[in-house]
Motif scaffolding. Sequence first.
Motif, PDB file in Angstrom:
ATOM      1  N   ARG A 162      24.077   8.022 -36.944  1.00  0.00           N
ATOM      2  CA  ARG A 162      23.499   8.854 -35.875  1.00  0.00           C
ATOM      3  C   ARG A 162      22.635   8.021 -34.937  1.00  0.00           C
ATOM      4  N   ARG A 163      21.921   7.053 -35.532  1.00  0.00           N
ATOM      5  CA  ARG A 163      21.075   6.186 -34.699  1.00  0.00           C
ATOM      6  C   ARG A 163      21.968   5.415 -33.708  1.00  0.00           C
ATOM      7  N   GLN A 164      23.083   4.904 -34.266  1.00  0.00           N
ATOM      8  CA  GLN A 164      24.019   4.157 -33.406  1.00  0.00           C
ATOM      9  C   GLN A 164      24.649   5.071 -32.351  1.00  0.00           C
ATOM     10  N   ALA A 165      24.959   6.301 -32.776  1.00  0.00           N
ATOM     11  CA  ALA A 165      25.561   7.250 -31.816  1.00  0.00           C
ATOM     12  C   ALA A 165      24.585   7.535 -30.671  1.00  0.00           C
TER      13      ALA A 165
ATOM     14  N   GLU B 277      21.716  17.103 -52.851  1.00  0.00           N
ATOM     15  CA  GLU B 277      21.873  17.999 -51.709  1.00  0.00           C
ATOM     16  C   GLU B 277      20.621  17.966 -50.822  1.00  0.00           C
ATOM     17  N   LYS B 278      19.480  17.930 -51.503  1.00  0.00           N
ATOM     18  CA  LYS B 278      18.214  17.873 -50.767  1.00  0.00           C
ATOM     19  C   LYS B 278      18.128  16.571 -49.954  1.00  0.00           C
ATOM     20  N   ILE B 279      18.537  15.464 -50.628  1.00  0.00           N
ATOM     21  CA  ILE B 279      18.520  14.156 -49.929  1.00  0.00           C
ATOM     22  C   ILE B 279      19.402  14.229 -48.676  1.00  0.00           C
ATOM     23  N   MET B 280      20.597  14.818 -48.840  1.00  0.00           N
ATOM     24  CA  MET B 280      21.532  14.878 -47.708  1.00  0.00           C
ATOM     25  C   MET B 280      21.009  15.790 -46.585  1.00  0.00           C
ATOM     26  N   ASN B 281      20.394  16.907 -47.012  1.00  0.00           N
ATOM     27  CA  ASN B 281      19.832  17.810 -45.994  1.00  0.00           C
ATOM     28  C   ASN B 281      18.715  17.117 -45.207  1.00  0.00           C
ATOM     29  N   GLU B 282      17.846  16.443 -45.943  1.00  0.00           N
ATOM     30  CA  GLU B 282      16.748  15.718 -45.281  1.00  0.00           C
ATOM     31  C   GLU B 282      17.310  14.619 -44.376  1.00  0.00           C
ATOM     32  N   ALA B 283      18.348  13.947 -44.921  1.00  0.00           N
ATOM     33  CA  ALA B 283      18.963  12.867 -44.138  1.00  0.00           C
ATOM     34  C   ALA B 283      19.567  13.416 -42.841  1.00  0.00           C
ATOM     35  N   GLN B 284      20.163  14.601 -42.954  1.00  0.00           N
ATOM     36  CA  GLN B 284      20.770  15.229 -41.775  1.00  0.00           C
ATOM     37  C   GLN B 284      19.695  15.479 -40.692  1.00  0.00           C
ATOM     38  N   GLU B 285      18.569  16.017 -41.159  1.00  0.00           N
ATOM     39  CA  GLU B 285      17.462  16.274 -40.219  1.00  0.00           C
ATOM     40  C   GLU B 285      16.954  14.973 -39.612  1.00  0.00           C
ATOM     41  N   LYS B 286      16.736  13.969 -40.510  1.00  0.00           N
ATOM     42  CA  LYS B 286      16.228  12.674 -40.028  1.00  0.00           C
ATOM     43  C   LYS B 286      17.222  12.033 -39.059  1.00  0.00           C
ATOM     44  N   ALA B 287      18.520  12.187 -39.371  1.00  0.00           N
ATOM     45  CA  ALA B 287      19.552  11.584 -38.528  1.00  0.00           C
ATOM     46  C   ALA B 287      19.508  12.187 -37.121  1.00  0.00           C
ATOM     47  N   GLU B 288      19.312  13.516 -37.035  1.00  0.00           N
ATOM     48  CA  GLU B 288      19.234  14.159 -35.715  1.00  0.00           C
ATOM     49  C   GLU B 288      18.008  13.684 -34.952  1.00  0.00           C
ATOM     50  N   GLU B 289      16.906  13.547 -35.710  1.00  0.00           N
ATOM     51  CA  GLU B 289      15.675  13.036 -35.074  1.00  0.00           C
ATOM     52  C   GLU B 289      15.874  11.609 -34.580  1.00  0.00           C
ATOM     53  N   ALA B 290      16.550  10.807 -35.455  1.00  0.00           N
ATOM     54  CA  ALA B 290      16.785   9.397 -35.096  1.00  0.00           C
ATOM     55  C   ALA B 290      17.671   9.314 -33.846  1.00  0.00           C
ATOM     56  N   TYR B 291      18.695  10.206 -33.801  1.00  0.00           N
ATOM     57  CA  TYR B 291      19.590  10.240 -32.643  1.00  0.00           C
ATOM     58  C   TYR B 291      18.780  10.537 -31.367  1.00  0.00           C
ATOM     59  N   LYS B 292      17.972  11.585 -31.451  1.00  0.00           N
ATOM     60  CA  LYS B 292      17.191  12.031 -30.309  1.00  0.00           C
ATOM     61  C   LYS B 292      16.200  10.948 -29.856  1.00  0.00           C
ATOM     62  N   LYS B 293      15.524  10.377 -30.875  1.00  0.00           N
ATOM     63  CA  LYS B 293      14.495   9.379 -30.578  1.00  0.00           C
ATOM     64  C   LYS B 293      15.128   8.133 -29.932  1.00  0.00           C
ATOM     65  N   THR B 294      16.219   7.661 -30.551  1.00  0.00           N
ATOM     66  CA  THR B 294      16.877   6.464 -30.006  1.00  0.00           C
ATOM     67  C   THR B 294      17.376   6.725 -28.592  1.00  0.00           C
ATOM     68  N   TYR B 295      17.984   7.920 -28.409  1.00  0.00           N
ATOM     69  CA  TYR B 295      18.506   8.270 -27.084  1.00  0.00           C
ATOM     70  C   TYR B 295      17.376   8.316 -26.050  1.00  0.00           C
TER      71      TYR B 295
END
Lengths: 210, 106
Positions: free
Chosen positions: A38-41, B27-45
Amino acid sequence: MESSVQKFTDRILEDAREEAKTIVTQAEKSAEVLLENRRQAGQQKAEEDMYALLRRAESEVEIIRGRVATETRREAGWLVLSKKEQLVTKVLDEVKRRLEDLQKSKRYIPILEKTIIDAGTALEGGKLEVMLSEDDSTLPIRLDTLAKAITEETGVKTSLTLAKKRIKGLGGALVKMPSDKIIVDNTFEAILKRREKELRFRISRILFRN
Amino acid sequence: MLKVFKKVIDKEQEAHRIVREAQVQAEKIMNEAQEKAEEAYKKTYEQTVAKAKRKSMELRRRAKEEAEHEAEIFLPRAEKQIMEIQRKAMERFDEAVSSTLKEVLS
């Protein structure tokens, strides 16, 4: 018996713990991969948008440069043109001043007579009236001689009389039919006004030739 | 014998519980990761785009400054040109007046 059962149940628990560990480890790895993807995306999408942003900025930069250059050239061109206009006007003002001086000189009478002949000829002769300024009306102008000249030019018998009405201005004459139907204004002001465009062009050619 | 079976069943249930708990944790790890991934996407963008915006603003500002600087050089040059035009015109002033007079009176 007791010992082998214990071993068996221990094994069940050990396998379960191992499986649990694997499940958690795999989840952690998947989470890391997901995060990185996601970071890369985000980076990739941002770079695409950044490219568009920078392209737009670059084209705006070109527009800014072009606009400032155009405005500067236009301003400079306008300054030059305005100065040239001023200089041409200055020449015309000097011409008017010299025409005023001319009225007081001996050279004026033949010039005035010529303007009358030219106007009379333009009217194609006949019975005509000449309008002069107060000062010019006292000059020794031979209207009959001028009428003869017009007759010769046009082939039409011409008579000239001095109108009672006076004109104002730099000099020259206004010649008209008694009916006032047709008037030829050969006063210097009228000549200058009539020919202003052409005169300005001629003056420019002299003043600003290379 | 019954006691042995009971013990085995108990341990198997415990083993299931351990695996289930692990699955819940995963499942909890993946859910948290999903949230973090969206934040990371937004932040990087947002960080990258903000950087590009700053860069493009800087480009515009610099272009404007450069263009204005060029204009500041250009205008005095035009003024110099005007002075030269005026000087030459004044040298030809009498010629222009005489020629115009001649034209008007001819």
